[in-house]
Design a protein around this motif. Structure first.
Motif, PDB file in Angstrom:
ATOM      1  N   GLY A 264      25.644  -4.475   9.961  1.00  0.00           N
ATOM      2  CA  GLY A 264      26.537  -5.599  10.087  1.00  0.00           C
ATOM      3  C   GLY A 264      27.337  -5.480  11.384  1.00  0.00           C
ATOM      4  O   GLY A 264      28.569  -6.058  11.369  1.00  0.00           O
ATOM      5  N   ILE A 265      26.646  -5.248  12.347  1.00  0.00           N
ATOM      6  CA  ILE A 265      27.234  -5.231  13.697  1.00  0.00           C
ATOM      7  C   ILE A 265      26.185  -6.067  14.661  1.00  0.00           C
ATOM      8  O   ILE A 265      25.247  -6.404  14.066  1.00  0.00           O
ATOM      9  CB  ILE A 265      27.381  -3.751  14.360  1.00  0.00           C
ATOM     10  N   SER A 266      26.884  -6.243  15.807  1.00  0.00           N
ATOM     11  CA  SER A 266      26.306  -7.183  16.828  1.00  0.00           C
ATOM     12  C   SER A 266      25.234  -6.002  17.821  1.00  0.00           C
ATOM     13  O   SER A 266      25.724  -4.831  17.817  1.00  0.00           O
ATOM     14  CB  SER A 266      27.144  -8.037  17.710  1.00  0.00           C
ATOM     15  N   ILE A 267      24.284  -6.602  18.465  1.00  0.00           N
ATOM     16  CA  ILE A 267      23.537  -5.638  19.394  1.00  0.00           C
ATOM     17  C   ILE A 267      24.471  -5.264  20.353  1.00  0.00           C
ATOM     18  O   ILE A 267      24.387  -4.225  21.236  1.00  0.00           O
ATOM     19  CB  ILE A 267      22.022  -6.382  19.743  1.00  0.00           C
ATOM     20  N   GLU A 268      25.661  -6.148  20.920  1.00  0.00           N
ATOM     21  CA  GLU A 268      26.445  -5.770  21.909  1.00  0.00           C
ATOM     22  C   GLU A 268      27.257  -4.592  21.683  1.00  0.00           C
ATOM     23  O   GLU A 268      27.825  -3.931  22.335  1.00  0.00           O
ATOM     24  CB  GLU A 268      27.409  -7.114  22.384  1.00  0.00           C
ATOM     25  N   ASP A 269      27.443  -4.417  20.318  1.00  0.00           N
ATOM     26  CA  ASP A 269      28.382  -3.084  19.764  1.00  0.00           C
ATOM     27  C   ASP A 269      27.464  -1.599  20.006  1.00  0.00           C
ATOM     28  O   ASP A 269      28.177  -0.562  20.276  1.00  0.00           O
ATOM     29  CB  ASP A 269      28.418  -3.270  18.305  1.00  0.00           C
ATOM     30  N   ILE A 270      26.521  -1.844  20.340  1.00  0.00           N
ATOM     31  CA  ILE A 270      25.582  -0.547  20.466  1.00  0.00           C
ATOM     32  C   ILE A 270      25.620  -0.054  22.042  1.00  0.00           C
ATOM     33  O   ILE A 270      25.439  -0.903  22.924  1.00  0.00           O
ATOM     34  CB  ILE A 270      23.859  -0.965  20.241  1.00  0.00           C
ATOM     35  N   LYS A 271      26.160   1.092  22.358  1.00  0.00           N
ATOM     36  CA  LYS A 271      26.793   1.575  23.476  1.00  0.00           C
ATOM     37  C   LYS A 271      25.693   2.548  24.109  1.00  0.00           C
ATOM     38  O   LYS A 271      25.769   3.039  25.265  1.00  0.00           O
ATOM     39  CB  LYS A 271      28.195   2.027  23.515  1.00  0.00           C
ATOM     40  N   ILE A 272      24.980   2.960  23.435  1.00  0.00           N
ATOM     41  CA  ILE A 272      23.971   4.214  23.582  1.00  0.00           C
ATOM     42  C   ILE A 272      22.745   4.201  22.854  1.00  0.00           C
ATOM     43  O   ILE A 272      23.003   4.046  21.501  1.00  0.00           O
ATOM     44  CB  ILE A 272      24.703   5.532  23.913  1.00  0.00           C
ATOM     45  N   VAL A 273      21.581   4.180  23.038  1.00  0.00           N
ATOM     46  CA  VAL A 273      20.348   4.461  22.309  1.00  0.00           C
ATOM     47  C   VAL A 273      19.482   5.726  22.631  1.00  0.00           C
ATOM     48  O   VAL A 273      19.220   5.900  23.934  1.00  0.00           O
ATOM     49  CB  VAL A 273      19.169   3.255  22.884  1.00  0.00           C
ATOM     50  N   MET A 287      12.669  -1.535  24.275  1.00  0.00           N
ATOM     51  CA  MET A 287      13.951  -1.898  24.309  1.00  0.00           C
ATOM     52  C   MET A 287      14.250  -3.544  24.844  1.00  0.00           C
ATOM     53  O   MET A 287      14.949  -4.216  24.356  1.00  0.00           O
ATOM     54  CB  MET A 287      14.921  -0.975  25.236  1.00  0.00           C
ATOM     55  N   LYS A 288      13.365  -3.568  25.607  1.00  0.00           N
ATOM     56  CA  LYS A 288      13.443  -5.233  26.178  1.00  0.00           C
ATOM     57  C   LYS A 288      13.008  -6.169  25.008  1.00  0.00           C
ATOM     58  O   LYS A 288      13.776  -7.181  24.773  1.00  0.00           O
ATOM     59  CB  LYS A 288      12.348  -5.363  27.322  1.00  0.00           C
ATOM     60  N   ARG A 289      12.139  -5.791  24.154  1.00  0.00           N
ATOM     61  CA  ARG A 289      12.017  -6.615  23.029  1.00  0.00           C
ATOM     62  C   ARG A 289      13.194  -6.579  21.952  1.00  0.00           C
ATOM     63  O   ARG A 289      13.028  -7.600  21.281  1.00  0.00           O
ATOM     64  CB  ARG A 289      10.493  -6.128  22.571  1.00  0.00           C
ATOM     65  N   LEU A 296      18.367 -12.144  24.010  1.00  0.00           N
ATOM     66  CA  LEU A 296      18.872 -11.579  25.332  1.00  0.00           C
ATOM     67  C   LEU A 296      17.902 -11.261  26.121  1.00  0.00           C
ATOM     68  O   LEU A 296      16.939 -10.591  25.618  1.00  0.00           O
ATOM     69  CB  LEU A 296      19.786 -10.832  24.994  1.00  0.00           C
ATOM     70  N   ASP A 297      17.870 -11.586  27.558  1.00  0.00           N
ATOM     71  CA  ASP A 297      16.809 -11.060  28.470  1.00  0.00           C
ATOM     72  C   ASP A 297      16.890 -10.011  29.263  1.00  0.00           C
ATOM     73  O   ASP A 297      15.916  -9.432  29.798  1.00  0.00           O
ATOM     74  CB  ASP A 297      16.646 -12.345  29.507  1.00  0.00           C
ATOM     75  N   THR A 298      18.223  -9.200  29.188  1.00  0.00           N
ATOM     76  CA  THR A 298      18.268  -7.995  29.726  1.00  0.00           C
ATOM     77  C   THR A 298      18.736  -6.949  29.057  1.00  0.00           C
ATOM     78  O   THR A 298      19.652  -7.286  28.118  1.00  0.00           O
ATOM     79  CB  THR A 298      18.928  -8.216  31.132  1.00  0.00           C
ATOM     80  N   VAL A 299      18.368  -5.649  29.078  1.00  0.00           N
ATOM     81  CA  VAL A 299      18.822  -4.804  28.582  1.00  0.00           C
ATOM     82  C   VAL A 299      19.999  -4.133  29.554  1.00  0.00           C
ATOM     83  O   VAL A 299      19.811  -3.704  30.958  1.00  0.00           O
ATOM     84  CB  VAL A 299      17.615  -3.485  28.545  1.00  0.00           C
ATOM     85  N   PRO A 300      21.233  -3.542  28.905  1.00  0.00           N
ATOM     86  CA  PRO A 300      22.437  -3.359  29.905  1.00  0.00           C
ATOM     87  C   PRO A 300      22.047  -2.004  30.478  1.00  0.00           C
ATOM     88  O   PRO A 300      21.309  -1.251  30.056  1.00  0.00           O
ATOM     89  CB  PRO A 300      23.333  -3.052  28.796  1.00  0.00           C
ATOM     90  N   GLU A 301      22.567  -1.807  31.691  1.00  0.00           N
ATOM     91  CA  GLU A 301      22.277  -0.648  32.323  1.00  0.00           C
ATOM     92  C   GLU A 301      23.112   0.620  31.656  1.00  0.00           C
ATOM     93  O   GLU A 301      24.107   0.268  30.864  1.00  0.00           O
ATOM     94  CB  GLU A 301      22.793  -0.660  33.704  1.00  0.00           C
ATOM     95  N   ASN A 302      22.499   1.751  31.933  1.00  0.00           N
ATOM     96  CA  ASN A 302      23.445   2.958  31.222  1.00  0.00           C
ATOM     97  C   ASN A 302      23.301   2.994  29.779  1.00  0.00           C
ATOM     98  O   ASN A 302      24.542   3.408  29.078  1.00  0.00           O
ATOM     99  CB  ASN A 302      24.632   3.247  31.890  1.00  0.00           C
ATOM    100  N   LEU A 303      22.241   2.224  29.279  1.00  0.00           N
ATOM    101  CA  LEU A 303      22.413   2.265  27.541  1.00  0.00           C
ATOM    102  C   LEU A 303      21.293   3.218  27.218  1.00  0.00           C
ATOM    103  O   LEU A 303      21.577   3.752  25.989  1.00  0.00           O
ATOM    104  CB  LEU A 303      21.927   0.692  27.162  1.00  0.00           C
TER     105      LEU A 303
END
Length: 360
Positions: A264-273, A287-289, A296-303
């Motif tokens: 029940g969270i957003s992908i933006e809530d994920i801070k580390i994988v 991760m890109k997929r 979303l087209d880009t994977v955040p840096e330092n994730l």
């Protein structure tokens, strides 16, 4: 009425063992590589360079000749117990995730009698008979599945402390005439999950596992050497690299999304994988997929912290080792922050895929 608390499975200790023997690409310069029984004509320097470019693996680690999987796992387990600052006798379960048991140097025979978990309990001299020790065979996603099992045990109320170990010595079961052998490595790590009561979501929040055995069960198997002149009856780890890559980048993102949506969270809530260190190119594509599924087209840096370039693929040990290194500030640019969400995900022989959402 007071606020109702819930049981959560929380990580309280981690430990890892990284073998000291560094195996660079140069170690394979004199290898004889074959494909379908035919010796490759390309120079080994070219083969090694191309392999490194695709996988991002420059080095891998091998254990000493006098070591076996349960040896290095015991070191990691003791480190996790010390880190958690607990009495070892209070452990309710030891779950040892592996695929090949103990394999001695110079041998291709697998030893799982007694189970490796029982060997760890003996090595740690845990006397409590209520500490139940057993093994989990689940391919590379074994440690993630062990963590999911630990969560079930804790949430049922039957366990308060569970140690989940991932250890493998793949250097003992690889074919020296197979290019894919350069992927694999040795290592061990252990993680302690404890029950905590809190009204806030903590620990493992949601999870998802799938098995595609009917259609993809033969992508990773044991088979004969690539060298037709060395048919000694031994079986070696074999994989269909191209098909495995296609399978992983297609299916893993869907499982990750199911776990995130279930939480029940957003992908933006994920801070580390924490993703299984299988193949650098493959992990980046996965991760890109994942982000593409959310538009979303880009994977955040330092994730996504990565250790594959210097540790290689140690199967079930990659994720808990990565976790231990990040927790202890040994992966530059990455740290764990209380309250933030993480994803743990893996794919491997079976074919199994799994993921869980965790809140620190």
């Amino acid at each position: 009425m007071g606020i109702k608390t819930k049981l959560h499975s929380v990580i309280t200790g981690t430990g890892s063992y990284i073998p000291k023997n560094i195996i660079s690409g140069n170690a394979f310069l004199n290898a004889s590589f074959y494909d379908n029984g035919v010796k490759l004509e390309k120079e080994n320097t070219e083969i090694i360079s191309k392999f490194s470019e695709i996988t991002e693996i420059n080095e891998r680690r091998y254990i000493d000749e006098d070591q076996i999987s349960s040896n290095i796992a015991a070191i990691a387990a003791q480190s996790a117990i010390d880190d958690a600052k607990i009495d070892k006798e209070t452990l309710d379960h030891i779950i040892f995730c592996h695929n090949f048991g103990d394999v001695k140097s110079g041998s291709n025979r697998m030893d799982i009698l007694p189970s490796l978990a029982a060997k760890i309990k003996q090595a740690l001299q845990i006397e409590n008979p209520d500490c139940v020790a057993y093994d989990l065979i689940f391919g590379c996603p074994g440690w993630v599945q062990g963590a999911i099992q630990a969560n079930y045990l804790i949430q049922s109320g039957d366990a308060k402390r569970v140690m989940v170990i991932g250890a493998e010595t793949l250097s003992r079961i690889i074919d020296p005439h197979d290019r894919d052998s350069m992927i694999f490595s040795d290592g061990a790590a252990a993680v302690i999950f404890e029950a905590q009561e809190d009204e806030e979501p903590l620990g493992i929040i949601a999870h998802k596992t799938q098995t595609y055995a009917a259609t993809h069960g033969s992508l990773l198997v044991m088979g004969k050497s690539n060298n037709p002149d060395e048919q000694n009856g031994n079986a070696y780890l074999k994989m269909n690299g191209r098909k495995l890559y296609e399978f992983a980048v297609t299916t893993v993102p869907q499982v990750v999304k199911k776990a995130i949506d279930k939480a029940g969270i957003s992908i933006e809530d994920i801070k580390i994988v924490f993703i299984h260190q299988a193949n650098g190119k493959m992990d980046h594509a996965i991760m890109k997929r994942v982000f593409k599924l959310y538009g979303l087209d880009t994977v955040p840096e330092n994730l996504v912290p990565m250790t594959i370039s210097w540790l290689g693929n140690s199967s079930v040990a990659t994720i808990p080792t990565l976790l231990d290194l990040v927790r202890k500030g040994k992966v530059e640019g990455y740290k764990i922050t209380k309250g933030e969400y993480a994803i743990f995900t893996s794919v491997g022989a079976g074919m199994h895929i799994n993921a869980f959402v965790y809140r620190f």
